[in-house]
Design an enzyme around this catalytic site. Structure first.
Site, PDB file in Angstrom:
ATOM      1  N   ARG A 138       0.805  -1.229   0.000  1.00 57.22           N
ATOM      2  CA  ARG A 138       0.000   0.000   0.000  1.00 57.22           C
ATOM      3  C   ARG A 138       0.840   1.282   0.000  1.00 57.22           C
ATOM      4  NH1 ARG A 138      -1.903  -3.746   3.131  1.00 57.22           N
ATOM      5  NH2 ARG A 138      -0.759  -2.953   4.922  1.00 57.22           N
ATOM      6  N   THR A 169       8.705 -10.462   0.051  1.00 59.32           N
ATOM      7  CA  THR A 169       7.399 -10.721  -0.541  1.00 59.32           C
ATOM      8  C   THR A 169       7.437 -12.083  -1.245  1.00 59.32           C
ATOM      9  OG1 THR A 169       7.866  -9.923  -2.764  1.00 59.32           O
ATOM     10  CG2 THR A 169       7.319  -8.258  -1.129  1.00 59.32           C
ATOM     11  N   LEU A 203      17.622 -22.354   8.170  1.00 56.72           N
ATOM     12  CA  LEU A 203      18.669 -23.389   8.230  1.00 56.72           C
ATOM     13  C   LEU A 203      19.783 -23.074   7.222  1.00 56.72           C
ATOM     14  CD1 LEU A 203      16.514 -26.655   8.356  1.00 56.72           C
ATOM     15  CD2 LEU A 203      17.663 -25.504  10.254  1.00 56.72           C
ATOM     16  N   ASP A 213       6.047 -25.686  -4.412  1.00 59.92           N
ATOM     17  CA  ASP A 213       7.027 -25.038  -3.542  1.00 59.92           C
ATOM     18  C   ASP A 213       8.257 -25.934  -3.347  1.00 59.92           C
ATOM     19  OD1 ASP A 213       7.631 -22.839  -1.679  1.00 59.92           O
ATOM     20  OD2 ASP A 213       7.585 -24.462  -0.204  1.00 59.92           O
ATOM     21  N   LYS A 238      12.292 -25.601  -4.488  1.00 66.54           N
ATOM     22  CA  LYS A 238      13.422 -25.717  -3.552  1.00 66.54           C
ATOM     23  C   LYS A 238      14.456 -26.718  -4.050  1.00 66.54           C
ATOM     24  CE  LYS A 238      10.836 -24.365   0.543  1.00 66.54           C
ATOM     25  NZ  LYS A 238       9.934 -24.829   1.580  1.00 66.54           N
TER      26      LYS A 238
END
Ligand code: ADP
Ligand code: ASP
Ligand code: MG
Length: 813
Positions: free
Chosen positions: A506, A553, A611, A676, A680
């Site tokens: 915003r 983000t 980690l 996801d 990785k």
């Protein structure tokens, strides 16, 4: 006898003049008190002269403002009973000044002689008023016009002090003077023909030095608005400190290269007499200031100060006709000198193919014309090229007597500038080896001075300037951790972390002094409208050294801006996986920008939150190990989900709980679909040196097709409810095999895959708790028993601490 000089700001206001009286009242010895014009008056007189010569009536307004200012100074300082004589004298001087300006106005021209006459009123009036004030305060004071003592000759259109006559006048006058204080105007003198002349801008320092040398004063004190000669201009470098003791030569070099606190010619007369100079602060008289003497600094310090001169232009004379032909440089310098253009710095390439000089940008048009005229013959025959000027440049110089006996200083200077993306146009080292100077873009001056100051004077404290995008769960925790750790980092790691800018979707907020991390959230809410492009532009234009862009983000749009940051030597730290799992080409491009522009690109939190997985991988590879296989549970959220899901819960509720506790991505399907985890393992494979794309990774989904195809979170959760039986069957199957469900990523032999597996008792993954992650690295050095990294792999606090760790890595870079 002592000579004290008070500069423009020290006499700018009546209350400052009272401070001067308090200072000199403490002296027992007789004093010659040299004063400048009231602060800003010289500039206004010059402006009035210039307007009058352009037949612009507004010179009258300047004149009346000046008159008003001097009259009100008298009224404030001198008791009413003694005022009238002083007021009428000053008014009559203003009448003369008005006549002079009228002359310029009617003729439409101002000669150097008239300009000197006009400008001399600044010092004349200030010294007269101050002497009358001191007399009214019962000090044993008198006024003496410096024009009766200091005599100048004309040399090449410049006024040069005639020391023989001047010294004789001074000795003559002061031997008979028995006053405690003699107030003299600085800056002004008389030509042999009796006209008023001036000693150059800042020349009151010189006046004081002339007196000090002529009468063999005990000391020359320069009183100004800063507490001495600083390691760099304190207006540009906040961390600059006053230098306690410095040699004449060092002080001369610093002032020659722009340390305005002392006018360069000041040192010469006192140096030859061995008179010490002290620079003191009128507003903080108790501070020690700077002592300038003959003695060298014995402590072996190398760089004593950094100074700079702005508004510089470069002129390069080039061409094949210059090689081996004697006299070209002589002619070049003669032409400039005849036109009264002073050369600040010179370099000549050893090929003799070009000579390059730095001059004030104000002289550049004139210089180009006269040099091209002087070399017209050679230019026409193509032996020399027309001179082409470059503007908007500045000189930055490191100064110190002991620099010559130390290697590596210039290397350190240039690498510091290079690391901060400051382009160096020209390098020069003084023959005395007392300075190393270079020419850079004017827009980079502040950054260069601060970076060099940090490198040479604050070796202990490094400043990191953060620009934080995204202050949600992770971002807010990150800011909180910085707030808590700032003191520790400063004291223990010598890192000073400041958040200069921040933004959410915003609003955005910038504070060059560093945003107060106690109340950032209300300030941000009241900030300007968020705009990623403008954010980037502001980070560029602030042009801070050690700038770091922090992306908290999950936005693709934000990830697309990294190249703009890295390409401008701004480091990037991100927990956003999108860039590193985008095309290999983009990933490799960003890494290459980071190398080229010396700006670390760190993304430790892309895998396993806080980690140290990527860092360990990098160290293994850098030390010569080779990754053979990676097996890992890399999704904290999926681990949380399958550790909590059983026949007494529903799959939907457990996923909801994981989302609410901040373990999942904002869109939980990114976790549950395996996307996801694919990202990785892709990043780990790439960091291990493999050129893989996301499409090369085999994904064995456990979600039914229907859930995978939902359009939003609501639909997704509804489909989980619909398919509860499917999830329960996964659970029962694992339970019957005495196993647990784990979402496993694997990289083996160049191939990567992700999927849900039933892990039997005794396996390294079986007892993995809560949202923990685990990674097994099988390498050439760890072929059978893998290197294992295990621990919390999701959650705002650990992710924030991973980002923090990357920032500290950059600090130690
Ligand atoms: P005055 O009017 O007293 O002669 P000046 O404005 O000429 O004062 O000189 C003092 C100013 O010099 C300081 O306010 C500061 O901005 C500037 N300056 C530039 N470089 C240095 C430096 N290395 N150390 C101290 N002051 C410096
Ligand atoms: N008033 C003159 C100037 O402003 C001289 C001085 O202040 O030293 O340059
Ligand atoms: Mg000055």
């Amino acid at each position: 006898m002592k000579v004290l000089k008070f500069g423009g700001s020290s006499v700018a206001k009546p209350e400052n003049i009272v401070k001067i009286k308090n200072i000199i009242s403490k002296y027992n010895d007789p004093i010659i008190l040299v004063v400048s014009a009231l602060g800003g008056v010289t500039d206004l007189l010059l402006e009035a002269g210039s307007m009058a010569s352009k037949q612009d009536q507004s010179y009258k307004e300047i004149l009346s403002t000046l008159e008003e200012r001097h009259l009100s100074t008298i009224k404030e300082l001198i008791p009413v009973t003694a005022q009238s004589q002083v007021l009428s004298k000053v008014k009559s001087e203003f009448n003369v000044l008005e006549t002079l300006l009228e002359g310029a106005f009617f003729i439409g021209e101002i000669t150097p002689k008239l300009s000197d006459k006009i400008v001399s009123y600044g010092e004349l009036l200030s010294s007269y008023i101050i002497s009358e004030y001191l007399i009214s305060e019962k000090l044993d004071a008198e006024f003496k016009d410096s024009r009766e003592l200091i005599i100048t000759n004309k040399v090449n259109a410049k006024s040069v002090v005639n020391f023989v006559k001047t010294n004789a006048n001074c000795v003559d006058f002061f031997k008979d003077s028995n006053k405690k204080v003699t107030v003299c105007p600085g800056f002004i003198a008389t030509s042999e023909k009796g006209a008023s002349t001036t000693l150059g801008r800042g020349g009151s320092d010189f006046t004081a030095a002339i007196y000090a040398a002529a009468i063999d004063a005990d000391i020359l004190e320069i009183w100004t608005d800063v507490s001495g000669m600083y390691t760099a201009n304190p207006k540009m470098v906040k961390q600059a400190k006053a230098i306690a003791h410095i040699s004449y030569e060092e002080a001369m070099e610093l002032s020659h290269f722009g340390a305005k606190v002392l006018y360069p010619p000041t040192i010469q007369p006192v140096l030859s007499k061995g008179i010490s100079i002290v620079i003191k602060n009128t507003f903080r008289p108790n501070e020690a200031g700077t002592l300038i003497t003959k003695s060298k600094n014995e402590k072996g310090k190398t760089v004593r100060g950094i100074s700079h001169i702005g508004n510089i232009a470069l002129l390069s004379l080039e061409g094949p006709g210059m090689v081996g032909i004697p006299g070209i440089s002589k002619r070049f310098f003669e032409v400039l000198s005849q036109a009264d253009i002073s050369v600040v710095l010179i370099t000549q390439a050893s090929s003799e193919h070009s000579i390059c000089v730095a001059i004030s940008a104000d002289d550049v048009e004139k210089a180009v014309t006269i040099v091209n005229e002087a070399f017209e013959y050679e230019i026409e025959r193509g032996r020399i090229k027309e001179v082409i000027p470059e503007k908007d440049l500045a000189i930055v110089a490191l100064v110190g007597d002991n620099m010559k006996s130390h290697q590596g200083l210039s290397g350190k200077m240039f690498s510091t500038l290079g690391k901060n993306n400051v382009n160096i146009r020209v390098i020069a080292q003084g023959a005395s080896e007392r300075n190393i100077s270079c020419i850079i873009d004017e827009k980079d001056v502040k950054k260069a001075l601060n970076a060099l100051h940090e490198e040479f004077f604050e070796e202990n404290i490094k400043q990191l300037n953060l620009f934080v995008m995204g202050v949600g769960n992770v971002g807010a925790k990150f800011l909180e951790q910085i707030k808590e750790q700032r003191k520790f980092l400063k004291e223990n790691l010598k890192l000073n972390i400041r958040v200069i800018g921040m933004s959410n979707s915003r609003t955005m907020l910038f504070d060059e002094k560093g945003i107060d991390l106690k109340n950032w959230s209300s300030k941000l809410a009241a900030g300007e409208k968020a705009d990623k492009v403008k954010f980037l532009e502001i980070v560029h234009s602030l042009n801070y050294r050690n700038s770091i862009f922090v992306d908290n983000t999950a936005s693709e749009e934000v990830s697309k801006t990294y190249s703009e940051y890295l390409g401008n030597s701004i480091s990037v730290v991100t927990c956003n996986k999108i860039a590193c799992s985008s095309t290999f080409e983009n990933y490799a491009h960003l890494k290459s920008l980071a190398r080229t522009y010396n700006a670390p690109f760190l993304f430790e939190t892309n895998v396993g939150a806080g980690l140290p997985i990527i860092d360990t991988l990098k160290h293994l590879i850098a030390s010569g190990d080779k990754i053979l296989k990676i097996q890992a549970v890399l999704s904290g959220s999926l681990n949380f989900v399958f550790n909590n899901f059983d026949d007494k819960t529903t799959f939907r509720n457990v996923v909801k709980q994981a989302q609410e506790e901040g373990y999942t991505e904002p869109d939980p399907k990114i976790d549950l679909s395996g996307v996801d985890v694919m990202r990785k393992i892709l990043i780990l494979a790439r960091e291990s040196g493999n050129q893989l794309e996301i499409s090369d990774i085999v994904n064995n989904p456990f979600l039914p097709e229907e859930s995978l195809n939902t359009a939003n979170n609501d639909e997704f959760f509804a489909s989980l409810v619909q398919n509860e039986a499917h999830f329960q069957s996964l659970f029962t199957s694992a339970k019957n095999a005495d196993s647990k469900l784990k979402y496993v990523a694997q990289f083996d032999n160049g191939k990567a895959s992700v999927g849900l597996q039933e892990i039997p008792k005794g396996h390294d993954f079986y007892n993995l708790e809560g949202s923990d992650n685990i990674v097994l690295f099988y390498t050439e050095r760890y072929p059978n028993q893998p290197m294992i990294i295990k621990g919390a792999g999701a959650g705002a606090a650990v992710t924030a601490s991973g980002i923090f760790a990357d920032i500290i890595r950059i600090g130690n870079f």
